[in-house]
Design a protein around this motif. Structure first.
Motif, PDB file in Angstrom:
ATOM      1  N   GLY A   1      -5.799 -45.386 -16.820  1.00 25.49           N
ATOM      2  CA  GLY A   1      -4.811 -44.396 -17.096  1.00 25.49           C
ATOM      3  C   GLY A   1      -4.783 -43.583 -15.900  1.00 25.49           C
ATOM      4  N   ILE A   2      -3.493 -42.646 -15.992  1.00 23.43           N
ATOM      5  CA  ILE A   2      -3.265 -41.899 -15.140  1.00 23.43           C
ATOM      6  C   ILE A   2      -2.806 -40.528 -15.936  1.00 23.43           C
ATOM      7  CG2 ILE A   2      -2.313 -43.423 -13.232  1.00 23.43           C
ATOM      8  CD1 ILE A   2       0.528 -42.834 -13.902  1.00 23.43           C
ATOM      9  N   ALA A   3      -3.033 -39.625 -15.309  1.00 24.23           N
ATOM     10  CA  ALA A   3      -2.591 -38.241 -15.822  1.00 24.23           C
ATOM     11  C   ALA A   3      -1.890 -37.253 -14.994  1.00 24.23           C
ATOM     12  CB  ALA A   3      -3.999 -37.376 -16.141  1.00 24.23           C
ATOM     13  N   PRO A   4      -0.370 -37.472 -14.800  1.00 29.81           N
ATOM     14  CA  PRO A   4       0.106 -36.629 -13.754  1.00 29.81           C
ATOM     15  C   PRO A   4       0.312 -35.219 -14.507  1.00 29.81           C
ATOM     16  CG  PRO A   4       1.566 -38.184 -15.337  1.00 29.81           C
ATOM     17  CD  PRO A   4       0.104 -38.524 -15.425  1.00 29.81           C
ATOM     18  N   ALA A   5       0.042 -34.311 -13.673  1.00 27.09           N
ATOM     19  CA  ALA A   5       0.257 -32.839 -14.168  1.00 27.09           C
ATOM     20  C   ALA A   5       1.529 -32.053 -13.359  1.00 27.09           C
ATOM     21  CB  ALA A   5      -0.860 -31.941 -13.807  1.00 27.09           C
TER      22      ALA A   5
ATOM     23  N   LYS B   1       4.711 -29.001 -14.227  1.00 28.36           N
ATOM     24  CA  LYS B   1       5.584 -28.302 -15.365  1.00 28.36           C
ATOM     25  C   LYS B   1       6.890 -29.309 -15.876  1.00 28.36           C
ATOM     26  CE  LYS B   1       5.102 -23.544 -13.083  1.00 28.36           C
ATOM     27  NZ  LYS B   1       5.908 -22.692 -12.203  1.00 28.36           N
ATOM     28  N   PHE B   2       6.881 -29.163 -17.244  1.00 29.63           N
ATOM     29  CA  PHE B   2       7.790 -30.279 -17.673  1.00 29.63           C
ATOM     30  C   PHE B   2       9.278 -29.892 -17.330  1.00 29.63           C
ATOM     31  CE2 PHE B   2      10.709 -30.886 -21.462  1.00 29.63           C
ATOM     32  CZ  PHE B   2      10.721 -32.175 -21.213  1.00 29.63           C
ATOM     33  N   ALA B   3       9.598 -28.708 -17.266  1.00 30.61           N
ATOM     34  CA  ALA B   3      11.118 -28.280 -17.008  1.00 30.61           C
ATOM     35  C   ALA B   3      11.717 -28.828 -15.777  1.00 30.61           C
ATOM     36  CB  ALA B   3      11.119 -26.779 -17.044  1.00 30.61           C
ATOM     37  N   THR B   4      10.726 -29.225 -14.801  1.00 35.56           N
ATOM     38  CA  THR B   4      11.035 -29.651 -13.401  1.00 35.56           C
ATOM     39  C   THR B   4      10.495 -31.036 -13.251  1.00 35.56           C
ATOM     40  OG1 THR B   4       9.339 -28.524 -12.334  1.00 35.56           O
ATOM     41  CG2 THR B   4      11.592 -27.358 -12.522  1.00 35.56           C
ATOM     42  N   GLN B   5       9.789 -31.705 -14.322  1.00 35.14           N
ATOM     43  CA  GLN B   5       9.235 -33.171 -13.890  1.00 35.14           C
ATOM     44  C   GLN B   5      10.530 -34.129 -13.889  1.00 35.14           C
ATOM     45  OE1 GLN B   5       6.320 -33.588 -16.903  1.00 35.14           O
ATOM     46  NE2 GLN B   5       4.948 -33.458 -15.138  1.00 35.14           N
ATOM     47  N   ASP B   6      10.073 -34.715 -12.818  1.00 38.97           N
ATOM     48  CA  ASP B   6      10.821 -36.226 -12.588  1.00 38.97           C
ATOM     49  C   ASP B   6      10.729 -36.912 -13.492  1.00 38.97           C
ATOM     50  OD1 ASP B   6      11.988 -38.589 -11.313  1.00 38.97           O
ATOM     51  OD2 ASP B   6      12.091 -37.344  -9.506  1.00 38.97           O
ATOM     52  N   PRO B   7      11.793 -37.781 -14.102  1.00 40.17           N
ATOM     53  CA  PRO B   7      11.650 -39.103 -15.134  1.00 40.17           C
ATOM     54  C   PRO B   7      10.639 -40.000 -14.517  1.00 40.17           C
ATOM     55  CG  PRO B   7      13.969 -38.289 -14.990  1.00 40.17           C
ATOM     56  CD  PRO B   7      13.260 -37.488 -13.909  1.00 40.17           C
ATOM     57  N   GLU B   8      10.709 -40.113 -13.209  1.00 42.16           N
ATOM     58  CA  GLU B   8       9.922 -41.264 -12.648  1.00 42.16           C
ATOM     59  C   GLU B   8       8.138 -40.993 -12.939  1.00 42.16           C
ATOM     60  OE1 GLU B   8      10.716 -44.061 -11.185  1.00 42.16           O
ATOM     61  OE2 GLU B   8      12.755 -43.382 -11.822  1.00 42.16           O
ATOM     62  N   VAL B   9       8.060 -39.765 -13.058  1.00 50.04           N
ATOM     63  CA  VAL B   9       6.527 -39.279 -13.485  1.00 50.04           C
ATOM     64  C   VAL B   9       6.090 -39.958 -15.027  1.00 50.04           C
ATOM     65  CG1 VAL B   9       4.999 -37.415 -13.994  1.00 50.04           C
ATOM     66  CG2 VAL B   9       6.466 -37.396 -11.939  1.00 50.04           C
ATOM     67  N   TRP B  10       7.274 -39.860 -15.791  1.00 50.20           N
ATOM     68  CA  TRP B  10       7.180 -40.365 -17.162  1.00 50.20           C
ATOM     69  C   TRP B  10       6.960 -41.715 -17.256  1.00 50.20           C
ATOM     70  CZ3 TRP B  10       7.338 -37.696 -22.024  1.00 50.20           C
ATOM     71  CH2 TRP B  10       6.852 -36.375 -22.180  1.00 50.20           C
ATOM     72  N   LYS B  11       8.125 -42.109 -16.368  1.00 52.66           N
ATOM     73  CA  LYS B  11       7.880 -43.705 -16.350  1.00 52.66           C
ATOM     74  C   LYS B  11       6.806 -44.423 -15.959  1.00 52.66           C
ATOM     75  CE  LYS B  11      13.019 -44.172 -15.546  1.00 52.66           C
ATOM     76  NZ  LYS B  11      13.983 -44.512 -14.612  1.00 52.66           N
TER      77      LYS B  11
ATOM     78  N   VAL C   1       2.266 -33.006 -20.361  1.00 54.35           N
ATOM     79  CA  VAL C   1       3.174 -33.349 -21.149  1.00 54.35           C
ATOM     80  C   VAL C   1       3.083 -34.903 -21.291  1.00 54.35           C
ATOM     81  CG1 VAL C   1       5.354 -33.252 -22.434  1.00 54.35           C
ATOM     82  CG2 VAL C   1       4.336 -31.078 -21.450  1.00 54.35           C
ATOM     83  N   PRO C   2       3.608 -35.633 -20.132  1.00 53.89           N
ATOM     84  CA  PRO C   2       3.606 -37.026 -20.126  1.00 53.89           C
ATOM     85  C   PRO C   2       2.458 -37.674 -20.454  1.00 53.89           C
ATOM     86  CG  PRO C   2       4.240 -36.053 -18.023  1.00 53.89           C
ATOM     87  CD  PRO C   2       3.799 -34.915 -18.804  1.00 53.89           C
ATOM     88  N   TYR C   3       1.204 -37.118 -20.015  1.00 50.89           N
ATOM     89  CA  TYR C   3      -0.038 -37.752 -20.297  1.00 50.89           C
ATOM     90  C   TYR C   3      -0.351 -37.603 -21.772  1.00 50.89           C
ATOM     91  CZ  TYR C   3      -5.146 -38.474 -19.929  1.00 50.89           C
ATOM     92  OH  TYR C   3      -6.361 -38.949 -20.243  1.00 50.89           O
ATOM     93  N   SER C   4      -0.212 -36.281 -22.295  1.00 52.08           N
ATOM     94  CA  SER C   4      -0.465 -35.931 -23.853  1.00 52.08           C
ATOM     95  C   SER C   4       0.190 -37.091 -24.758  1.00 52.08           C
ATOM     96  CB  SER C   4      -0.090 -34.594 -24.234  1.00 52.08           C
ATOM     97  OG  SER C   4      -1.010 -33.879 -23.707  1.00 52.08           O
ATOM     98  N   THR C   5       1.647 -37.353 -24.247  1.00 53.97           N
ATOM     99  CA  THR C   5       2.682 -38.049 -24.931  1.00 53.97           C
ATOM    100  C   THR C   5       2.128 -39.636 -24.866  1.00 53.97           C
ATOM    101  OG1 THR C   5       4.652 -36.538 -24.302  1.00 53.97           O
ATOM    102  CG2 THR C   5       4.950 -38.797 -25.199  1.00 53.97           C
ATOM    103  N   SER C   6       1.940 -39.967 -23.836  1.00 56.14           N
ATOM    104  CA  SER C   6       1.465 -41.371 -23.750  1.00 56.14           C
ATOM    105  C   SER C   6       0.099 -41.757 -24.244  1.00 56.14           C
ATOM    106  CB  SER C   6       1.255 -41.686 -22.207  1.00 56.14           C
ATOM    107  OG  SER C   6       0.147 -40.968 -21.495  1.00 56.14           O
ATOM    108  N   LYS C   7      -0.865 -40.654 -24.315  1.00 59.29           N
ATOM    109  CA  LYS C   7      -2.001 -41.007 -25.030  1.00 59.29           C
ATOM    110  C   LYS C   7      -1.909 -40.814 -26.668  1.00 59.29           C
ATOM    111  CE  LYS C   7      -4.705 -42.032 -21.706  1.00 59.29           C
ATOM    112  NZ  LYS C   7      -5.403 -43.567 -21.533  1.00 59.29           N
ATOM    113  N   GLY C   8      -1.124 -40.060 -26.923  1.00 62.99           N
ATOM    114  CA  GLY C   8      -0.780 -39.916 -28.405  1.00 62.99           C
ATOM    115  C   GLY C   8      -0.260 -41.174 -28.945  1.00 62.99           C
TER     116      GLY C   8
END
Length: 249
Positions: A90-94, A96-106, A151-158
């Protein structure tokens, strides 16, 4: 207690360090034949060298779907079967959500959700044919309780938690158990920024009722039990291992 792991074949991802390495070594010590998978070839070799001949290594990037799809067939080609799968990578990118690149989420979804799904799908087909099998997904307490700046990490682990529950219900009639472990704060390389800073370490520990962070060895008894045939009536469960942190108000 004999966990009846002698002769079983278990695939552990993210096994080059931290929790993955600890789980791979413990499973091998209990008698399982372990295939350890991760990106770091050198670190994997070090883990395999400690496995007393029971651990073999496969280098794979969990972002690469083609490589992920090839992993289970390689395990079966080597050993003729697969009895257990520990989806730990797993990876846990940290940030601020407001400026996060969608690639981080992908990236987070590719490694933390899509790769475990592909591996479970491939492994499950063999397990169903064999008549039994066990899958352990490693989530996080941030998948049970949301955490800011992750946020992306929490979402993915949820998603991993819900994936575990739904798949467990679908495959229970096939005698394939699917469970989840949600670790809290463990002393691993991923937590170096916390453990090497007295101030951050003190703040982190203050949130944990047990008053300390966990050692990687403290996740392995539960992992070994869930991979064992002895856990054949345990499925769809989410085991939180966090020293009481997520259970308090």
């Amino acid at each position: 207690m004999d966990l009846q792991l002698e002769g079983t074949v278990v695939l552990v991802t993210g096994a080059s360090r931290g929790l993955g390495a600890a789980m791979a070594l413990a499973l091998a010590k209990e008698g399982a034949t372990v295939v350890a998978a991760a990106r770091s070839k050198d670190s994997l070799a070090e883990v395999a060298a400690q496995g007393e001949g029971r651990i073999s290594a496969v280098t794979v990037d969990m972002r690469d779907e083609e490589s992920v799809r090839a992993l289970v067939p390689e395990v079966v080609a080597r050993h003729g079967r697969i009895d257990g799968l520990v989806n730990n990578a797993g990876i846990a990118p940290a940030g601020k959500f407001a400026t996060q690149d969608p690639e981080v989420w992908k990236d987070a979804m590719a490694v933390n959700v899509i790769a475990p799904m592909l591996l479970a799908q491939a492994a499950g087909q063999h397990m169903i044919e064999q008549g039994a099998g066990r899958i352990v997904n490693i989530a996080s307490t941030t998948g049970v309780r949301g955490k800011p700046y992750l946020v992306p990490y929490s979402t993915s682990k949820g998603a991993v938690v819900r994936f575990t529950e739904a798949l467990a219900a679908e495959w229970a009639p096939k005698n394939v158990q699917v469970n989840c472990i949600a670790p809290g704060a463990f002393v691993t390389e991923a937590q170096k920024a916390v453990t090497e800073s007295p101030e951050l370490h003190a703040k982190r520990i203050a949130k944990i009722p047990a008053g300390r962070m966990a050692d990687p060895s403290e996740i392995v008894p539960l992992t070994c039990l869930l991979v064992s045939p002895l856990s054949s009536f345990t499925t769809g469960a989410v085991f939180v291992v966090d020293g009481g942190e997520s259970g308090k108000l």
